[in-house]
Design an enzyme around this catalytic site. Structure first.
Site, mmCIF file in Angstrom:
data_model
loop_
_atom_site.group_PDB
_atom_site.id
_atom_site.type_symbol
_atom_site.label_atom_id
_atom_site.label_comp_id
_atom_site.label_asym_id
_atom_site.label_seq_id
_atom_site.Cartn_x
_atom_site.Cartn_y
_atom_site.Cartn_z
ATOM 1 C CE LYS A 1 3.165 -0.242 -4.012
ATOM 2 N NZ LYS A 1 1.887 -0.752 -3.567
ATOM 3 C CD GLU B 1 3.150 6.999 -6.908
ATOM 4 O OE1 GLU B 1 3.046 6.281 -7.910
ATOM 5 O OE2 GLU B 1 2.370 6.910 -5.954
ATOM 6 N NE ARG C 1 -3.892 -8.147 -1.082
ATOM 7 C CZ ARG C 1 -4.290 -7.162 -0.286
ATOM 8 N NH1 ARG C 1 -5.425 -7.261 0.362
ATOM 9 N NH2 ARG C 1 -3.584 -6.071 -0.150
HETATM 10 P P1 ADP Z 1 0.400 -0.365 -0.452
HETATM 11 O O1 ADP Z 1 0.722 -1.386 -1.485
HETATM 12 O O2 ADP Z 1 1.311 -0.385 0.695
HETATM 13 O O3 ADP Z 1 -1.051 -0.387 -0.099
HETATM 14 P P2 ADP Z 1 -0.207 2.090 -1.943
HETATM 15 O O4 ADP Z 1 0.495 2.547 -3.168
HETATM 16 O O5 ADP Z 1 -1.572 1.545 -2.119
HETATM 17 O O6 ADP Z 1 0.697 1.025 -1.196
HETATM 18 O O7 ADP Z 1 -0.250 3.298 -0.914
HETATM 19 C C1 ADP Z 1 -0.708 3.172 0.406
HETATM 20 C C2 ADP Z 1 -1.112 4.538 0.934
HETATM 21 O O8 ADP Z 1 -0.007 5.452 0.902
HETATM 22 C C3 ADP Z 1 -2.199 5.224 0.145
HETATM 23 O O9 ADP Z 1 -3.475 4.820 0.553
HETATM 24 C C4 ADP Z 1 -1.938 6.689 0.433
HETATM 25 O O10 ADP Z 1 -2.450 7.066 1.676
HETATM 26 C C5 ADP Z 1 -0.436 6.752 0.511
HETATM 27 N N1 ADP Z 1 0.141 7.107 -0.795
HETATM 28 C C6 ADP Z 1 0.648 6.257 -1.700
HETATM 29 N N2 ADP Z 1 1.106 6.918 -2.785
HETATM 30 C C7 ADP Z 1 0.863 8.217 -2.577
HETATM 31 C C8 ADP Z 1 1.116 9.422 -3.311
HETATM 32 N N3 ADP Z 1 1.722 9.407 -4.491
HETATM 33 N N4 ADP Z 1 0.735 10.593 -2.758
HETATM 34 C C9 ADP Z 1 0.143 10.630 -1.562
HETATM 35 N N5 ADP Z 1 -0.103 9.546 -0.815
HETATM 36 C C10 ADP Z 1 0.254 8.348 -1.301
HETATM 37 P P1 ADP Z 2 -5.685 -4.099 2.228
HETATM 38 O O1 ADP Z 2 -4.776 -3.643 1.140
HETATM 39 O O2 ADP Z 2 -6.422 -5.365 1.967
HETATM 40 O O3 ADP Z 2 -6.557 -3.048 2.705
HETATM 41 P P2 ADP Z 2 -3.373 -4.197 3.881
HETATM 42 O O4 ADP Z 2 -2.675 -3.299 2.953
HETATM 43 O O5 ADP Z 2 -3.433 -3.837 5.301
HETATM 44 O O6 ADP Z 2 -4.845 -4.481 3.454
HETATM 45 O O7 ADP Z 2 -2.742 -5.630 3.716
HETATM 46 C C1 ADP Z 2 -3.392 -6.792 4.155
HETATM 47 C C2 ADP Z 2 -2.430 -7.736 4.771
HETATM 48 O O8 ADP Z 2 -1.531 -8.204 3.815
HETATM 49 C C3 ADP Z 2 -1.596 -7.164 5.864
HETATM 50 O O9 ADP Z 2 -1.336 -8.201 6.738
HETATM 51 C C4 ADP Z 2 -0.339 -6.729 5.147
HETATM 52 O O10 ADP Z 2 0.737 -6.706 6.053
HETATM 53 C C5 ADP Z 2 -0.222 -7.824 4.137
HETATM 54 N N1 ADP Z 2 0.357 -7.428 2.859
HETATM 55 C C6 ADP Z 2 -0.209 -6.657 1.920
HETATM 56 N N2 ADP Z 2 0.574 -6.565 0.832
HETATM 57 C C7 ADP Z 2 1.652 -7.315 1.087
HETATM 58 C C8 ADP Z 2 2.822 -7.647 0.357
HETATM 59 N N3 ADP Z 2 3.049 -7.200 -0.869
HETATM 60 N N4 ADP Z 2 3.730 -8.431 0.942
HETATM 61 C C9 ADP Z 2 3.529 -8.908 2.182
HETATM 62 N N5 ADP Z 2 2.446 -8.646 2.923
HETATM 63 C C10 ADP Z 2 1.521 -7.856 2.390
HETATM 64 MG MG MG Z 3 -2.546 -0.092 -1.374
#
Ligand code: ADP
Ligand code: ADP
Ligand code: MG
Length: 500
Positions: free
Chosen positions: A118, A202, A294
């Site tokens: 990130k 953040e 992906r």
């Molecule tokens: P991941 O890699 O787990 O998907 P993300 O950074 O995409 O992590 O965040 C997943 C979710 O967490 C977002 O869809 C949002 O709902 C919440 N989120 C992440 N960062 C923020 C933020 N700075 N403020 C508010 N919600 C957040």
């Molecule tokens: P998407 O981002 O595609 O909407 P998810 O955030 O739910 O979906 O992640 C998809 C799948 O990959 C889930 O099984 C989640 O647990 C796994 N996953 C996503 N990011 C990671 C990561 N950085 N490390 C391990 N597993 C991950």
């Molecule tokens: Mg995400």
């Protein structure tokens, strides 16, 4: 240009089958890999060939790069599709695949490296005219220094694992007094879940919308966007319901989101399918969150409204073909929704539920697509992600897509395991969902487990389940008569509710 002949899918469940289906349509042979827990799994049955790669824990099977490369050697597969999760965002794996002379169906190892992290991704997009969530673009480990940064950014803040994913490794801090504790937890969670303890801070955007853009890039420098997906219905920061297009953005805003996403892709010379995630505030001002390098779980909704098969596009791009259409050729047709059917108990904090799919019957009919990896009688293994299926509907407009989803959920019969379906049914009927104005706070603001309990008391569920299962077994033994549709759990509830 290198024509792919045989693809090994380094994954399991619905996504493995999803990829195989497109490969089959293209005349490409498929190879499944499986762990000892998946010997009879649907993806193994679907593939042309299958290779056992180890014991159930993914660290000993699906995550072992050398075993997967060995399986390619044994079967003569010339390409690997990683699906999502597992090794899909692992730059080392992508490099090993290429070094072995195989085609990796995904972006370059360099792009994965930058975007899989990130922080690195924020640094990469900084000069590409992409708005970032206010906060840091480098890791921090000293608690006092971090606390200072947090107060500069202004509470509430979010502490995030740089290598995080799947909604894990994130902590919200509302009060400076809690900062130290939350930071300690975030660091140890980052280390244990992702093997990398770097965290950053953040601004926590209160009540945002999660809007993401599907992009496609080829190896000739073309990048296009396949419109946006709205994914704000989440629990534990992970999506449960998604849709395309977003119900709240207009053409001009769509273009702005799309162009920002294309810029993100260009910042790392991206090729393949990818998703650029943003959060948007009440004015629809949006900020870059991360890029997923992906195929995304919710990619089907984009397929439904664009008419594209994203897996076929991925394969063609990996072969070195140029994207065969232009941005202006793409048009949105209709509306699509997806609900994720997780083996989880929405009445009990969405805790994973495991067991046997005693009864499992999919909905069918116009505008309904089910992507799953299980059949009736199968167990949901405890070792992997608890997602059973994705239920996708398509309609001429949003209202029809919602109506179809409500109907399809009613038809879906799952007995033996608790799922997110009743929760999804609740959301679809909620006026805020219908209005399109919901945010990622929806579950916190509008959902209480009691709402499901009231509708479907537990004793009724149990009785209905036993009744349906017995009836179903009985019907199965009859050879002439088709199973009665009156045995559905939903009907059981309804009848009882009426009687009450
Ligand atoms: P991941 O890699 O787990 O998907 P993300 O950074 O995409 O992590 O965040 C997943 C979710 O967490 C977002 O869809 C949002 O709902 C919440 N989120 C992440 N960062 C923020 C933020 N700075 N403020 C508010 N919600 C957040
Ligand atoms: P998407 O981002 O595609 O909407 P998810 O955030 O739910 O979906 O992640 C998809 C799948 O990959 C889930 O099984 C989640 O647990 C796994 N996953 C996503 N990011 C990671 C990561 N950085 N490390 C391990 N597993 C991950
Ligand atoms: Mg995400």
């Amino acid at each position: 240009m290198r024509k792919i002949q045989k693809i090994l899918i380094a994954n399991r469940g619905e996504i493995a089958i999803r990829v195989m289906r497109s490969a089959k349509e293209m005349g490409i042979k498929t190879v499944a890999v499986y762990s000892e827990a998946d010997k009879t799994a649907a993806h193994v049955q679907y593939a042309d060939e299958a290779v056992l790669i180890g014991p159930p824990p993914s660290a000993e099977s699906y995550l072992v790069m050398d075993k997967i490369l060995e399986a390619c050697k044994i079967t003569g597969a010339d390409a690997i599709h990683p699906g999502y999760g597992f090794l899909s965002e692992n730059a080392t794996f992508a490099k090993k695949v290429e070094d072995a002379g195989l085609t990796f169906i995904g972006p370059s190892a360099d792009a994965i490296k930058v975007m899989g992290d990130k922080l690195a991704s924020k640094q990469a997009v900084k000069n590409f005219d992409v708005p970032l969530v206010p906060g840091m673009d480098e890791p921090i480990s000293d608690v006092e220094a971090a606390k200072k940064v947090a107060s500069e950014i202004g509470y509430p803040v979010m502490i995030k694992a740089s290598a995080g994913g799947g909604g894990k490794g994130m902590r919200i801090v509302n009060d400076p007094n809690d900062f130290e504790e939350q930071m300690t937890r975030a660091v140890s969670e980052a280390k244990s879940s992702f093997g990398d303890d770097s965290v950053f801070i953040e601004k926590f955007i209160t009540s945002p919308k999660h809007i993401e853009v599907q992009i496609l890039g080829d190896q000739h420098g073309n990048v296009i966007y396949v419109f946006e997906r709205e994914c704000s219905i989440q629990r534990r920061n992970q999506k449960v319901i998604e849709e395309a297009p977003s119900p709240v953005i207009n053409e001009e805003q769509r273009k702005r989101f799309g162009e920002a996403a294309v810029n993100v892709a260009k910042s790392c010379n991206y090729y393949g399918a990818g998703t650029v995630e943003f959060i948007a505030d009440a004015n629809l001002d949006f900020y870059f969150l991360e890029m997923n390098t992906r195929l995304q779980v919710e990619h089907p909704v984009s397929e439904q409204i664009s008419g594209l098969d994203l897996v076929k596009e991925q394969i063609k791009i990996a072969e070195g073909q140029a994207i065969s259409f232009k941005q202006e050729d793409l048009k949105i047709q209709g509306h699509s929704l997806e609900v994720r059917v997780y083996a989880e108990d929405p009445e009990n904090n969405f805790l994973p539920d495991t067991g046997k799919l005693q009864v499992y019957r999919r909905p069918q009919g116009a505008g309904v697509r089910v992507d799953d990896g299980y059949e009736e009688g199968m167990d949901i293994p405890i070792y992997y992600d608890p997602m059973i299926a994705k239920l996708i509907t398509y309609g001429k407009d949003r209202a029809e897509a919602i109506e179809r989803m409500q109907r399809a959920i009613e038809e879906y019969q799952i007995i033996g395991i608790k799922t997110t379906l009743p929760f999804c049914q609740f959301v679809l009927g909620h006026e805020e969902f219908v209005s399109g104005k919901f945010t990622t706070k929806f579950v916190e603001q509008h959902f209480k487990p009691e709402y499901l309990k009231k509708e479907i008391p537990e004793d009724v569920q149990k009785v209905a389940a036993i009744f349906a299962f017995d009836q179903y077994q009985e019907n199965k033994q009859k050879t002439v008569q088709a199973p009665s549709t009156n045995t559905s759990r939903n009907n059981g509830w309804k009848n009882r509710m009426k009687a009450d």
